[in-house]
Design an enzyme around this catalytic site. Structure first.
Site, PDB file in Angstrom:
ATOM      1  N   SER A 134      -1.188   2.176  -2.379  1.00  0.00           N
ATOM      2  CA  SER A 134      -1.708   3.537  -2.490  1.00  0.00           C
ATOM      3  C   SER A 134      -1.277   4.356  -1.287  1.00  0.00           C
ATOM      4  CB  SER A 134      -3.236   3.500  -2.543  1.00  0.00           C
ATOM      5  OG  SER A 134      -3.740   3.102  -1.290  1.00  0.00           O
ATOM      6  N   LYS A 135      -1.608   5.603  -1.300  1.00  0.00           N
ATOM      7  CA  LYS A 135      -1.248   6.518  -0.222  1.00  0.00           C
ATOM      8  C   LYS A 135      -1.614   5.957   1.149  1.00  0.00           C
ATOM      9  CE  LYS A 135       0.131  10.294  -2.555  1.00  0.00           C
ATOM     10  NZ  LYS A 135      -0.349  10.012  -3.872  1.00  0.00           N
ATOM     11  N   ARG A 136      -2.700   5.250   1.158  1.00  0.00           N
ATOM     12  CA  ARG A 136      -3.164   4.720   2.444  1.00  0.00           C
ATOM     13  C   ARG A 136      -2.153   3.787   3.096  1.00  0.00           C
ATOM     14  NH1 ARG A 136      -7.817   3.136   0.288  1.00  0.00           N
ATOM     15  NH2 ARG A 136      -7.373   0.975   0.804  1.00  0.00           N
TER      16      ARG A 136
END
Length: 364
Positions: A134-136
RNA sequence: GUCCCCAUCGUCUAGUGGCCUAGGACGUCGGCCUCUCACGCCGAUAACAGGGGUUCAAAUCCCCUUGGGGACGCCA
């Protein structure tokens, strides 16, 4: 209601209060109502997944899913089915996070009396912490990888090889990929995105490329990296010459752009590493450098071969080892202790720039 | 919690019952090459999650456990 179900350990789902009321479809002028699919309550919904094999789920697990929202718009599960059917889609290959959707969509196909396409679900890509990427975890949109200096071919190759394989082969051209890809050798477990391996692959593609294939990309990258650095001028040397020297040394185009800086600034703007100057530009070294500089000035043609010849003649005449003069020369013309080969570097810089840099170094 | 899926070196993977003393690649660690840094080359490191079966034979088939992932929206 959902909270209660979850608390009681049941799957949160529609309680079916209107299921058998025989309500017809609401008129358009009747807002606030939703249309559900009356899903079979017994038996199992089964299909053969192209990558996972047989998958079955109890019909009782399926909710009477909403097909039309209260505002009249169709929901995803109805829309995809209708869309795929209209487009004549025969094979659906998508992410693992859709496996649960598939039985639902199959019930829609059946309710509509349409042919059910083949489904295949490829495993998801995980971050280093093994959670769904994910973006994280890192900037991951495909475009962002380009900004980071990854070549599209390397990216495609890496991604293809993640969760799919063809024997021991690691590097695939796009044609090979098209020719060799089948769903049979798709893996079924999720895989972790490994930047180090991507770096390696990208480096392979950079090395194998013709310098001309990289000029546009590098040029863009230089503009991007040095937009606030007025000292950097792209037209100071032939970019393809720089690329040739940097190909085995760069993992990404961004990497290459940074290493290219020493070729793109004038002698006045070159940055000299203080420690390097102190360590290698000793009084003795300066003396040798000054002598060598004069020989360079008088060299007929300033190409790599001639330079190499001159250099070796020089050390022989001086009775010294190449090692004794190599680093001082390097520091004088690049400002740092690590760079491409000396003579190729000088040849790319050209005589004027090379001499100017040596003069500047000797004045430090 | 419920349902679905998954499980080989740290990571990506080969392996479809005997060819496995488990192969390759990235990484890591040594070495060679060498004007530095890289590249390249050579070598080393390291895995079948655990337990039961089935079989003459299991990394490969079955079951359980454990672990991991995903899905549980009038989002797509």
């Amino acid at each position: 209601m959902r909270e209660k179900a979850r608390a009681e350990g049941r799957k949160p789902k529609y309680d079916g209060s209107c299921r058998d009321k025989g309500l017809g479809p609401p008129n358009d002028g009747e807002p606030g109502h939703v249309v559900r699919l009356k899903t079979p309550t017994d038996g199992t919904i089964a299909y053969k997944d192209m990558v996972k094999g047989p998958i079955a789920v109890d019909a009782a697990e399926l909710d009477d899913m909403i097909l039309r929202r209260a505002d009249g718009t169709p929901t995803y599960n109805l829309a995809v089915v209708a869309d795929d059917h209209d487009m004549g889609v025969t094979h659906v290959l998508r992410g693992d996070d859709h496996v649960n959707n598939t039985p639902r969509q199959i019930t829609v196909y059946r309710a509509l009396g349409w042919d059910v396409p083949e489904f295949g679900h490829v495993p998801l890509i995980l971050g280093p912490d093994k959670k769904k990427l994910s973006k994280r975890h890192g900037a991951l949109s495909a475009m962002e990888y380009k900004t980071l200096g990854y070549l599209p071919e390397a990216m495609v190759n890496y991604l293809a090889r993640l969760g799919w394989s063809h024997g021991d082969q690691e590097v695939f051209s796009r044609d090979e990929l098209i020719r060799l890809f089948t769903t049979d050798n798709l893996g079924s477990s999720p895989s972790v995105f490994d930047t180090q391996k991507l770096d390696w692959l990208n480096a392979q593609y950079i090395q194998q490329a013709e310098p001309g294939q990289l000029t546009d990309g590098l040029s863009e990258m230089i503009a991007q990296e040095f937009k606030d650095d007025p000292a950097v001028k792209q037209d100071s040397v032939k970019l393809s010459d720089v690329i040739r020297l940097l190909q085995p040394r760069a993992k990404t185009l961004k990497d290459m752009a940074q290493q290219a800086r020493i070729f793109l600034v004038g002698s006045k703007d070159l940055e000299y590493d203080e420690k390097a100057v102190e360590k290698f530009l000793t009084p003795e070294a300066r003396e040798l450098l000054a002598t060598f500089r004069e020989q360079l000035a008088g060299l007929d043609s300033f190409d790599e071969e001639s330079l190499d010849k001159l250099g070796h003649g020089f050390i022989e005449a001086q009775g010294i080892k190449f090692k004794a003069i190599a680093q001082p020369i390097r520091v004088s013309i690049t400002g740092v202790t690590a760079s491409p080969g000396l003579f190729e570097t000088m040849a790319v810089l050209g005589r004027d720039e090379t001499l100017a840099r040596m003069d500047r170094a000797l004045s430090l």
